[in-house]
Design an enzyme around this catalytic site. Sequence first.
Site, PDB file in Angstrom:
ATOM      1  N   GLU A   1      -9.422  -2.761  11.981  1.00 28.39           N
ATOM      2  CA  GLU A   1      -8.943  -3.520  10.819  1.00 28.39           C
ATOM      3  C   GLU A   1      -9.135  -5.021  11.000  1.00 28.39           C
ATOM      4  OE1 GLU A   1      -8.546  -1.737   8.425  1.00 28.39           O
ATOM      5  OE2 GLU A   1      -7.455   0.094   8.884  1.00 28.39           O
TER       6      GLU A   1
ATOM      7  N   HIS B   1      -0.093  -5.235  10.879  1.00 27.22           N
ATOM      8  CA  HIS B   1      -0.246  -4.045  10.041  1.00 27.22           C
ATOM      9  C   HIS B   1       0.526  -2.907  10.680  1.00 27.22           C
ATOM     10  CE1 HIS B   1      -1.879  -0.684   7.888  1.00 27.22           C
ATOM     11  NE2 HIS B   1      -2.571  -0.244   8.917  1.00 27.22           N
TER      12      HIS B   1
ATOM     13  N   HIS C   1       2.713   1.220   9.786  1.00 25.16           N
ATOM     14  CA  HIS C   1       2.916   2.384   8.919  1.00 25.16           C
ATOM     15  C   HIS C   1       4.415   2.740   8.874  1.00 25.16           C
ATOM     16  CE1 HIS C   1      -1.346   3.814  10.454  1.00 25.16           C
ATOM     17  NE2 HIS C   1      -1.438   2.750   9.683  1.00 25.16           N
TER      18      HIS C   1
ATOM     19  N   GLU D   1      19.837  -9.388   0.536  1.00 20.80           N
ATOM     20  CA  GLU D   1      19.030 -10.475   1.102  1.00 20.80           C
ATOM     21  C   GLU D   1      17.524 -10.367   0.839  1.00 20.80           C
ATOM     22  OE1 GLU D   1      20.276 -11.324   5.077  1.00 20.80           O
ATOM     23  OE2 GLU D   1      22.238 -11.928   4.348  1.00 20.80           O
TER      24      GLU D   1
ATOM     25  N   HIS E   1      -0.774   4.186   2.720  1.00 22.71           N
ATOM     26  CA  HIS E   1      -1.286   3.935   4.072  1.00 22.71           C
ATOM     27  C   HIS E   1      -0.280   3.144   4.898  1.00 22.71           C
ATOM     28  CE1 HIS E   1      -4.777   2.715   6.895  1.00 22.71           C
ATOM     29  NE2 HIS E   1      -3.629   2.341   7.436  1.00 22.71           N
TER      30      HIS E   1
HETATM   31  P1  13P Z   1      -6.990   0.832  14.920  1.00 21.66           P
HETATM   32  O1  13P Z   1      -6.683   1.856  16.007  1.00 21.66           O
HETATM   33  O2  13P Z   1      -8.477   0.604  14.793  1.00 21.66           O
HETATM   34  O3  13P Z   1      -6.231  -0.459  15.142  1.00 21.66           O
HETATM   35  O4  13P Z   1      -6.540   1.421  13.522  1.00 21.66           O
HETATM   36  C1  13P Z   1      -5.221   1.812  13.305  1.00 21.66           C
HETATM   37  C2  13P Z   1      -4.817   1.730  11.878  1.00 21.66           C
HETATM   38  O5  13P Z   1      -3.660   1.611  11.559  1.00 21.66           O
HETATM   39  C3  13P Z   1      -5.871   1.825  10.846  1.00 21.66           C
HETATM   40  O6  13P Z   1      -5.400   1.358   9.608  1.00 21.66           O
HETATM   41 ZN    ZN Z   2      -3.221   1.697   9.368  1.00 26.59          ZN
END
Ligand code: 13P
Ligand code: ZN
Length: 271
Positions: free
Chosen positions: A116, A139, A141, A169, A210
């Site tokens: 990413e 980033h 999840h 908040e 995602h």
């Molecule tokens: P990477 O292992 O390449 O960092 O990817 C993980 C991920 O969350 C893809 O969106």
């Molecule tokens: Zn991801």
Amino acid sequence: MKNILNAPFVTEMRNTCANMYRLGWDERNGGNISYMLEENEVAEYLDINSSIREIPLGFDATALIGKIFIVTGTGKYFKNVHDDPETNLGIIRIAEDGKTARLLWGYRDGGRFTSELPAHLMSHIARLSVDPENRVVMHSHPTHTLAMNYVHELDEKKFTHTLWEMCTECIVVFPDGVGVLPWMLCGTNEIGEATAEKMKEFRLVLWGMHGIYGAGKTMDETFGLIETVEKAAQIYMLTAHLPRVNTIKDEEMVRLAEFFGVKYRRDFLNL
Ligand code: 13P
Ligand code: ZN
């Protein structure tokens, strides 16, 4: 030269990845972090003009020539970063051609930066254009945020408004709201460009079904943004199937934003 394993920025990366893993936000290799470092802080630990190897970026990062980042590795598990930072993290410097990264440290097993990286570096460029102090792109999840994607409309105004309603908040922590992208193929320059476009306006960008991106001046600020969204999404998921008896009203959100002096997306309220 000082030992890089004692560098505060390596410690921050190790601890943040461990926290995120334990919160259940980053299963397997899910999630990635990039953190822009100051030349002089890195120079205490590494020769910043050296290069273990060169790795093509696959996109144009001319705006970041000479900049140094510590970045999680692709395919690497957040769970393992704390105990083996040199394999799971890397420090890269954007080369003079703007198209190559010079590896200064890390990715010891021959690995490379996150898939990413386009979204990360393009987001850094976008955030720096509106906030020269931005340093971190993250980033993840997060479970409840992701769950909410399946039962709530993926509309910027509606999604932000619902989150703001879930914790007093929220409007103070992310008054700029959450940008929303539809499901897109990850790891591509296209999703990177779309994310960066949103990052000019938002510090938080949801990747439909995602995960989420956050950006900030510090690791704490960035982590705190995602943490607050995730908390709000958790409250939503705990209550979405129950009759709503009470809610934070839009007029109350205005009072909060005005009292705390934040510039908020008034157009995201229904006044
Ligand atoms: P990477 O292992 O390449 O960092 O990817 C993980 C991920 O969350 C893809 O969106
Ligand atoms: Zn991801």
